[in-house]
Design a protein around this motif. Structure first.
Motif, short mmCIF file in Angstrom:
data_model
loop_
_atom_site.label_atom_id
_atom_site.label_comp_id
_atom_site.label_asym_id
_atom_site.label_seq_id
_atom_site.Cartn_x
_atom_site.Cartn_y
_atom_site.Cartn_z
N ILE A 142 70.38 82.42 37.66
CA ILE A 142 70.16 83.80 38.12
C ILE A 142 71.45 84.60 38.09
N LEU A 143 72.56 83.99 38.55
CA LEU A 143 73.84 84.69 38.53
C LEU A 143 74.29 84.99 37.10
N ALA A 144 74.09 84.03 36.20
CA ALA A 144 74.48 84.25 34.80
C ALA A 144 73.65 85.37 34.18
N GLY A 145 72.34 85.37 34.41
CA GLY A 145 71.48 86.41 33.85
C GLY A 145 71.82 87.78 34.40
N PHE A 146 72.04 87.86 35.72
CA PHE A 146 72.37 89.14 36.34
C PHE A 146 73.70 89.68 35.83
N SER A 147 74.72 88.82 35.81
CA SER A 147 76.05 89.28 35.43
C SER A 147 76.13 89.65 33.95
N THR A 148 75.40 88.93 33.09
CA THR A 148 75.44 89.31 31.68
C THR A 148 74.66 90.59 31.43
N MET A 149 73.61 90.85 32.20
CA MET A 149 72.83 92.07 32.03
C MET A 149 73.61 93.29 32.49
N VAL A 150 74.29 93.16 33.62
CA VAL A 150 74.95 94.31 34.24
C VAL A 150 76.34 94.55 33.67
#
Length: 255
Positions: A142-150
């Protein structure tokens, strides 16, 4: 939108570092995030950096494609997807605020500082930092997906996860290469939808994409340099320099 020579210079440096990080020193790419934010503004930099990342991922997959461990990728993929969707919602909410100052700048700055802290923690704890339990996999994805998206800054999160998985070096590089290629491709329709939904606060524009196109040769040069010159680069000193400059740039985005 027109660009000054200093913007092209910083953009070319960012592109070179992305290429170098994909095939050489993985941590080098984090400095590209605040550099592009300084050049284009935080929100536009998210979309403008994505083509550079996709090309860099293409180089990495070309070099290491046969070494991927698809079991680990399937294990974390659902949670990264969830993080991407959370990140897309965050981008929509921040865009809908229509503030005079770009609210995404401080968010990217804080995320970069968090990634730097994670990098330092990984170097200090080594194998004791093991996020590969079920709960750890969920949180990491979840952290990886959020940080790469933002912010396009998920590299340190995935580095910790893949290293903790105990993968040999080439398999780690291959798995990471495919992971980022797949999820960076997945970000394209989400960013396009967000731009169409709120054209006053776009993530892509024709001008920024043309600007990105002028940086592609620098990225290719960085990828070749990472592949062939890595044995001659003082890696520790280079990493310290990159991390230090990234921290300063992140603080500037926040304040």
């Amino acid at each position: 939108m027109s660009f000054d020579p200093w913007q092209y210079a910083l953009g070319a440096l960012a592109a070179f570092l992305i290429g170098f990080s994909k095939t050489g020193v993985p941590g080098a790419g984090i400095l590209a995030v605040p550099l592009m934010a300084q050049v284009l503004g935080a929100r536009l930099s998210v979309g403008a950096t994505l083509p550079l990342l996709l090309l860099g991922d293409g180089f990495a997959v070309a070099f290491y494609r046969q070494h991927a461990d698809w079991g680990w990728l399937r294990r974390i993929a659902p949670w990264v997807t969830g993080g991407l969707l959370v990140g897309a919602v965050a981008l929509k909410v921040l865009g809908d605020l229509h503030l005079r100052a770009d609210p995404l700048g401080p968010v990217i700055g804080v995320l970069i500082l968090a990634m730097l802290a994670l990098t330092l923690l990984r170097e200090r704890l080594g194998d004791r930092l093991r996020p590969t339990s079920r709960v750890g996999t969920v949180l990491t994805g979840i952290l990886a997906g959020f940080s790469t998206m933002v912010s396009n800054a998920a590299g340190p999160v995935m580095a910790v996860f893949m290293t903790a998985a105990g993968l040999p070096k080439e398999r780690l590089l291959g798995t990471t290469a495919w992971t980022f290629l797949i999820f960076n491709v997945a970000k394209v329709p989400l960013l396009l939808l967000l731009t169409a939904d709120n054209p006053a606060e776009p993530l892509f524009t024709a001008s920024t994409l043309l600007f990105t196109g002028t940086l592609l040769p620098a990225l290719g040069l960085g990828a070749l340099a990472g592949r062939h010159l890595l044995p001659f680069v003082p890696e520790r000193g280079f990493r310290v320099l990159v991390l230090g400059l990234s921290g300063l740039a992140a603080v500037r985005l926040i304040v």
